[in-house]
Structures are given as structure tokens and as C-alpha cells.
Write a protein that holds these residues in place. Structure first.
Motif, PDB file in Angstrom:
ATOM      1  N   ILE A  90      56.013  28.651  30.624  1.00  0.00           N
ATOM      2  CA  ILE A  90      54.575  28.874  30.552  1.00  0.00           C
ATOM      3  C   ILE A  90      53.948  27.830  29.656  1.00  0.00           C
ATOM      4  N   LYS A  91      52.692  27.565  29.897  1.00  0.00           N
ATOM      5  CA  LYS A  91      51.987  26.562  29.117  1.00  0.00           C
ATOM      6  C   LYS A  91      50.637  27.135  28.724  1.00  0.00           C
ATOM      7  N   LEU A  92      50.269  26.944  27.478  1.00  0.00           N
ATOM      8  CA  LEU A  92      48.982  27.432  27.029  1.00  0.00           C
ATOM      9  C   LEU A  92      47.886  26.827  27.883  1.00  0.00           C
ATOM     10  N   ASN A  93      46.891  27.615  28.171  1.00  0.00           N
ATOM     11  CA  ASN A  93      45.779  27.193  29.012  1.00  0.00           C
ATOM     12  C   ASN A  93      45.374  25.763  28.674  1.00  0.00           C
ATOM     13  N   LYS A  94      45.380  24.886  29.664  1.00  0.00           N
ATOM     14  CA  LYS A  94      45.083  23.468  29.478  1.00  0.00           C
ATOM     15  C   LYS A  94      43.733  23.264  28.800  1.00  0.00           C
ATOM     16  N   TYR A 138      44.103  23.586  25.081  1.00  0.00           N
ATOM     17  CA  TYR A 138      44.720  22.390  24.510  1.00  0.00           C
ATOM     18  C   TYR A 138      43.749  21.213  24.490  1.00  0.00           C
ATOM     19  N   ALA A 182      49.790  32.936  20.070  1.00  0.00           N
ATOM     20  CA  ALA A 182      49.000  31.799  20.549  1.00  0.00           C
ATOM     21  C   ALA A 182      48.559  30.924  19.386  1.00  0.00           C
ATOM     22  N   LEU A 234      47.442  32.868  29.149  1.00  0.00           N
ATOM     23  CA  LEU A 234      48.147  31.608  29.357  1.00  0.00           C
ATOM     24  C   LEU A 234      48.177  31.394  30.860  1.00  0.00           C
TER      25      LEU A 234
END
Length: 128
Positions: free
Chosen positions: A3-7, A10, A64, A123
Motif C-alpha cells: 500500500i502507498k499513502l495517498n499520492k 505525499y 499515517a 490510503l
């Protein structure tokens, strides 16, 4: 699952530093999250909500904050969350799909929600 934190979070709040790794690994319904191969035990398990076009993974606000390398302030009602990193600020509100990132309104596909005294932050699931 990776999973990747919401672009958007970022890009708007915590842009990648040169040479910085941003790998986040975890399993749904598990309280363990690995952030850049560092083990993080979350107060609540990661959950998933399926929308028409997306699968969205949620983690507690404190996890987060660790991923974003930010300080976190949850108001006394537990509805309004503020992340701060240097002079950058992101404000999320429970059950609202818009949040403020450095003064800009951003719309996300699924709103944060309250669970057991925590605000679950969305996310994006990239791949299973």
C-alpha cells in the motif's frame, strides 16, 4: 499487499526527499505495518472499503503520521485531524471527502472515519 499513502498527501504535504524510500507493506485486518522495512504496531488493524472504482485501505491517524514523518493533533471531538511537517499543514475531518493541504482544497474518493477513538485515514491500495 503493498500500500502507498495517498499520492496527493505525499505531493502536497511530504514531497519525497532525494534518495528517500517510501515502501509501506501491511495486511488487511492486521495491526502490523512495515514502513521502509521498519515494523510499526498500529492501535487498530488496517481495513479496506471497496467503492465503485477503487479499493481504499485505511490506517489509524497515528500510523499515517509516522509514514508522513509529521506531528499529529486530533481535536477533543476526535473529528478534526491536523498533520504538521515543518511549515506544511494538512487538515482532515471525519466523514468529509475534502481536506485542506497547505491552503488548497483536495477531494479524496473516500472520507476518513472514526473507529474506537481513532480517525482512520485513507490510503490507496496499489496491488495485491
Amino acid at each position: 499487499m503493498v500500500i502507498k499513502l495517498n499520492k496527493i498527501l505525499y505531493d502536497e504535504f511530504a514531497p519525497k526527499e532525494v534518495g528517500e524510500n517510501r515502501k509501506i507493506r501491511g495486511k488487511l485486518n492486521d495491526t502490523t505495518l512495515y514502513v521502509n522495512d521498519r515494523k510499526l504496531i498500529m492501535p487498530l488493524a488496517a481495513t479496506e472499503i471497496k467503492t465503485k472504482n477503487n479499493k481504499i485501505v485505511f490506517i489509524p491517524e497515528i500510523a499515517a503520521a509516522d509514514v508522513l514523518k509529521a506531528s499529529v493533533d486530533l481535536d477533543e471531538t476526535g473529528n478534526r485531524l491536523t498533520y504538521t511537517r515543518g511549515n506544511k499543514i494538512v487538515i482532515l475531518v471525519a466523514n468529509k471527502v475534502e481536506f485542506m493541504a497547505n491552503g488548497k482544497k483536495i477531494i479524496v474518493p473516500q472520507a476518513p472515519y472514526k473507529k474506537d477513538g481513532h480517525l482512520m485515514v485513507p490510503l490507496v491500495a496499489l496491488r495485491d
